[in-house]
Design a protein around this motif. Structure first.
Motif, PDB file in Angstrom:
ATOM      1  N   HIS A   1     -12.429  -3.566  -6.063  1.00  0.00           N
ATOM      2  CA  HIS A   1     -12.244  -4.255  -5.568  1.00  0.00           C
ATOM      3  C   HIS A   1     -11.983  -4.177  -4.279  1.00  0.00           C
ATOM      4  N   LEU A   2     -11.836  -5.574  -3.616  1.00  0.00           N
ATOM      5  CA  LEU A   2     -12.177  -5.783  -2.594  1.00  0.00           C
ATOM      6  C   LEU A   2     -11.245  -5.617  -1.487  1.00  0.00           C
ATOM      7  N   VAL A   3     -10.138  -5.041  -1.454  1.00  0.00           N
ATOM      8  CA  VAL A   3      -9.314  -4.504  -0.649  1.00  0.00           C
ATOM      9  C   VAL A   3      -9.868  -2.937  -0.504  1.00  0.00           C
ATOM     10  N   VAL A   4     -10.429  -2.682  -1.950  1.00  0.00           N
ATOM     11  CA  VAL A   4     -10.509  -0.958  -1.778  1.00  0.00           C
ATOM     12  C   VAL A   4     -11.327  -0.519  -0.927  1.00  0.00           C
TER      13      VAL A   4
ATOM     14  N   LEU B   1      -6.606   6.296  -8.315  1.00  0.00           N
ATOM     15  CA  LEU B   1      -6.647   4.563  -6.800  1.00  0.00           C
ATOM     16  C   LEU B   1      -5.422   3.501  -8.668  1.00  0.00           C
ATOM     17  N   SER B   2      -4.904   3.318  -8.384  1.00  0.00           N
ATOM     18  CA  SER B   2      -3.639   2.203  -8.586  1.00  0.00           C
ATOM     19  C   SER B   2      -4.186   0.866  -8.232  1.00  0.00           C
TER      20      SER B   2
ATOM     21  N   VAL C   1       0.680  -1.372   0.241  1.00  0.00           N
ATOM     22  CA  VAL C   1       0.195  -0.261  -0.277  1.00  0.00           C
ATOM     23  C   VAL C   1       0.906   1.027  -0.304  1.00  0.00           C
ATOM     24  N   GLU C   2       0.993   2.350  -0.830  1.00  0.00           N
ATOM     25  CA  GLU C   2       1.553   3.415  -0.906  1.00  0.00           C
ATOM     26  C   GLU C   2       0.231   4.188  -0.782  1.00  0.00           C
ATOM     27  N   VAL C   3       0.677   5.504  -0.324  1.00  0.00           N
ATOM     28  CA  VAL C   3      -0.819   6.399  -0.321  1.00  0.00           C
ATOM     29  C   VAL C   3       0.228   7.898  -1.685  1.00  0.00           C
TER      30      VAL C   3
ATOM     31  N   GLY D   1      -4.667   9.913  -2.327  1.00  0.00           N
ATOM     32  CA  GLY D   1      -4.959   8.975  -3.232  1.00  0.00           C
ATOM     33  C   GLY D   1      -4.098   7.613  -3.375  1.00  0.00           C
ATOM     34  N   VAL D   2      -4.165   6.370  -3.755  1.00  0.00           N
ATOM     35  CA  VAL D   2      -3.541   4.941  -3.138  1.00  0.00           C
ATOM     36  C   VAL D   2      -3.062   3.752  -4.170  1.00  0.00           C
ATOM     37  N   ALA D   3      -1.660   3.553  -4.020  1.00  0.00           N
ATOM     38  CA  ALA D   3      -1.292   2.556  -5.056  1.00  0.00           C
ATOM     39  C   ALA D   3      -1.590   1.137  -4.692  1.00  0.00           C
TER      40      ALA D   3
END
Length: 306
Positions: free
Chosen positions: A61-64, A40-41, A33-35, A80-82
């Protein structure tokens, strides 16, 4: 900020403990996980030979979804999150893949908020699942007993006996939990309910203290036989193993077969054609948080969530 979330697979029910017992297994999904500044990626890396086909890489996506839900609960804003999802737990096989994804997302939300896992994390994850057995096992590790009081989910972690060596037989076929639940009757005979209560109580003792009692403790009259039409080959294998004295059950909603052994192997002469057989040790820890940021909280821990 960058974090790595490692989540174990889980097996639920263990025979009579329907929606109650969970056991964490040493097969792990890893989510990086990266901020980021915005957007979103999602990248999915499949270790399960094609299991990820059709898995979304957007907000669905379930994690998202679990991450977003945890962030709302904790009142933390993420611009934002990758995500990079390394998936090793096979999907739709009764090994808690969806619970692991939810737990990964919830744990990521807690990490981004700078908070340790607490009872709220179990509540969030269990609301996605509708029951707490798999989610609690992935959160806490070891052997868990989960229950629900009204709309609130609870779980207690117990230490499984060190002699227990789980073996799973994973078929190529998949099974959907909502479909197999549809095979269950609304009512069961009183005798079957009493039988299940006795075996469930015995199972707690067998898993934690007396593994020699596991065969009797894993007998079930509540759900496995009703689900046979969904995966007849799995039920045949379970019966073949039990005829050899192995404490074999259907793992969760199936179709994987779980054998609770003390040897780590299945008896010779049992036909396992169509199944991948592997020993999966019990994971004693549960979800793990690694961080590439000095602002990360400590390792989430706790043996009781209620």
């Amino acid at each position: 900020m960058k974090y790595t979330i490692t989540v174990p697979a889980s097996t639920a029910n263990l025979g009579p403990g329907f929606d109650t017992f969970g056991l964490a297994l040493a097969l792990h999904d890893v989510v990086e996980v990266e901020v980021t500044g915005s957007g979103l990626s999602v990248e999915v890396i499949d270790a399960g030979a094609g299991d990820m086909s059709g898995v979304p890489t957007d907000e669905s996506h379930l994690v998202v979804r679990a991450l977003r839900r945890a962030c709302r609960h904790l009142d933390v804003a993420v611009p934002g999150v990758a995500l990079r999802c390394h998936n090793a737990i096979p999907h739709a096989r009764g090994l808690g893949s969806s619970a692991a994804a939810v737990v990964a997302g919830v744990a990521a939300g807690y990490a981004l908020a700078g908070k340790d896992i607490d009872e709220g994390a179990l509540q969030l994850a269990s609301e996605f699942e509708g029951h707490a057995d798999n989610a609690a096992a992935s959160l806490l590790g070891g052997f868990v007993v989960a229950w629900q009081s009204g709309a609130t989910f609870h779980a207690e972690r117990l230490s499984p006996h060190s002699a227990i060596r789980p073996v799973v037989a994973v078929p190529d076929e998949r099974s959907a939990t909502d479909q197999t639940r549809g095979l269950l009757p609304d009512y069961v005979p009183h005798g079957d309910a009493a039988f299940t209560a006795s075996r469930s109580a015995l199972a707690v003792h067998a898993v934690t203290t007396r593994p020699d009692l596991l065969f009797a403790a894993t007998e079930d009259r509540l759900h496995q036989e009703y689900r046979e039409p969904a995966y007849p080959a799995s039920v045949r294998l379970m019966r073949a193993l039990r005829s050899r004295g192995v404490a074999a059950v259907i793992s969760g909603a199936g179709p994987t077969v779980l054998a609770l052994t003390t040897t780590g192997i299945l008896p010779e002469g049992v036909d396992v054609t169509g199944f991948e057989v592997m020993e999966l040790p019990i994971d004693p820890v549960g979800v793990r948080l690694g961080a590439d940021s000095v602002t990360a909280p400590g390792r989430p821990r706790g043996d009781s969530l209620r």
